[in-house]
Design a protein around this motif. Sequence first.
Motif: not given
Length: 462
Positions: A310-323
Motif C-alpha cells: 500500500l505504501i509503495r502504491y501511494y508513493e508511485t500513484t498520482p493523487p488524481i488516480v487515487i481519488f
Amino acid sequence: MAQHWQELIPIDRYLVTSNGLLHEYDRKVLTFLYQPLIGSTCLSLYMTLWAELEENKLWSESSTHHLLMNLLSINLKDIYEARLKLEGIGLLKTYVKSDESGRSFIYELYPPLNPEQFFLDGMLNIYLYRKIGKNHFARLKRFFSIPKKPLEEDYLEVTRAFQDVFASATPGSLQYMQEHAEDLEAESNQEFIGRQDQKPIQIDTNTFDFDLLMAGLNESLVPQKALTKKVKEVISNLSFLYGISPIEMKNFVLGAINESDEIDVEDLRKGARDWYQFENYDQLPSLINKTQPAVHQVQLTEPKTQEEKLIRYYETTPPIVIFKELSGGVEPSAANLKILEEVMIKYKLPPGVVNVLIEVVLRKTDMKFTKGFVESIASHWARLKIKTVKEAMEAARKEERGFQESKKTGKSTKQKPIRTEVLPDWFDDSGKASVKAVTKDQNTELEAKKRAIEEKLKAFRK
C-alpha cells in the motif's frame, strides 16, 4: 506504474549522444534557469552524461549504469527518477533495445532553450518566477540580457548585397561542379555536426476538449478558422498551467478576439494569468511532482506485506488516480481538483501524503470531500512536517486512537469526524487490532458451544 527495478538495472548498458553540439553557454542556462525547476540531481546527471561525450563528438563509449551510480554517488532509483524529469522537461530522449545479450539504452541529450525562448516561454518562466521570487527572477533576466543600443540617426547603412559582390559561375566552372557532384554531397551514412534550436515545452493538444470549447462559442463571434495550430497549442498549455476547463477557457478566448477575427495569443495569456492571480490571491502556479519525490519515498525494497504494498502504491500513484479509484471510477469534480491543488501548493504536502489524506477524508465523511475538513487535516500534517506516506498513515492512526479513547472516557474532541465506522484497513496498526478482535470473537463463540454441549450431557444423564 512500473517500478524502477523493472525499467533499469545496474548491468544495463548505455550510450550517450547529443542532438547537435552543446555550448559552454548552455551550462549557465542549465544552472540558473533549469536547476531551480528540476533539482541538483537532475543537473548532475545531465552534466555527467554531457562529460562522457568527447570534445566535438556526438557519441560516447558504451558504459554500464553501475558506473553511472559510482560517478554520481547515488542509487539507481534516483538516477531513474532524474532521467524521467529530464525527459519531461525536454532535455533528454531515451531509446532502449533488448536482445539476448541484455538491455541497452541510448540517452540523447537535447540543448536547453536559449534565454530569450525561456523567458518568453509562457510556462517555464512562470514556474521559475514562482520558485525563486520577483527579485531573483529580475536579476536573472538582467544576467541573460544586455541593453539595446539603437543605431544613431546620423548613420546610413552601406552594406553591399550578395549580387553586388559576387558574380555567377562561368559555364566551365559549372561543368566542373557537375563532374564532381558526388564529392560535393554529404555521405549517405554520415551527418554534419551542427545544432538545431530547441523546441519549447508543449502539452499535447489532445488533452484539451476543443469540441466542448467550440460548442460554447458562437460561430459568428469566434470562427473555426481562428483556432489555428498555434492558438490550440497555447490553449493546451494554459489549460495545463492554470487548470482551466474548456467552459472557463471560453471567456478568455472571447476576450482575446481582435478586429480581424483572430485570437491574440498574448491577450489570451494575459487574460488567463490575470484570472488565476485574482482567484489565488496574486499567486502563480508551482511546478509540482505528480508522484512522491524520491527523497521522501520509504519503500525502497520490493514490498512483501500488504502495508508495504500500500505504501509503495501511494508513493508511485498520482493523487488524481487515487481519488478516482476510491470514488469508484467517478472523475473528480473541478471543485475537488481545486482543493487537491491547493493542498499540494498551499500546505506543501508531497503527493504520497496527499494520497493518504484523500483516503482518510473520503472514508470518514461518507465519500464527501469538503474543503474545511481537508484543510483541517492538511494544516495539521503540515505543522507536523509530515513528508512520507508512512508518517501520514501513523498520524492518521494516532488521531483515530485518540478519538476512540476520548469517546470511551466521555471527553469531547476538537476535531470530531463526521463518520467513524468506515475506516481504512491500515488504521488498525497493520491488522494487529483486527486480529485480536477476531480472536476474541472466536473464543466467545467456542465457549458458547462448550456450554451448550455440557447442558445436553446433563439432560442425557438425568
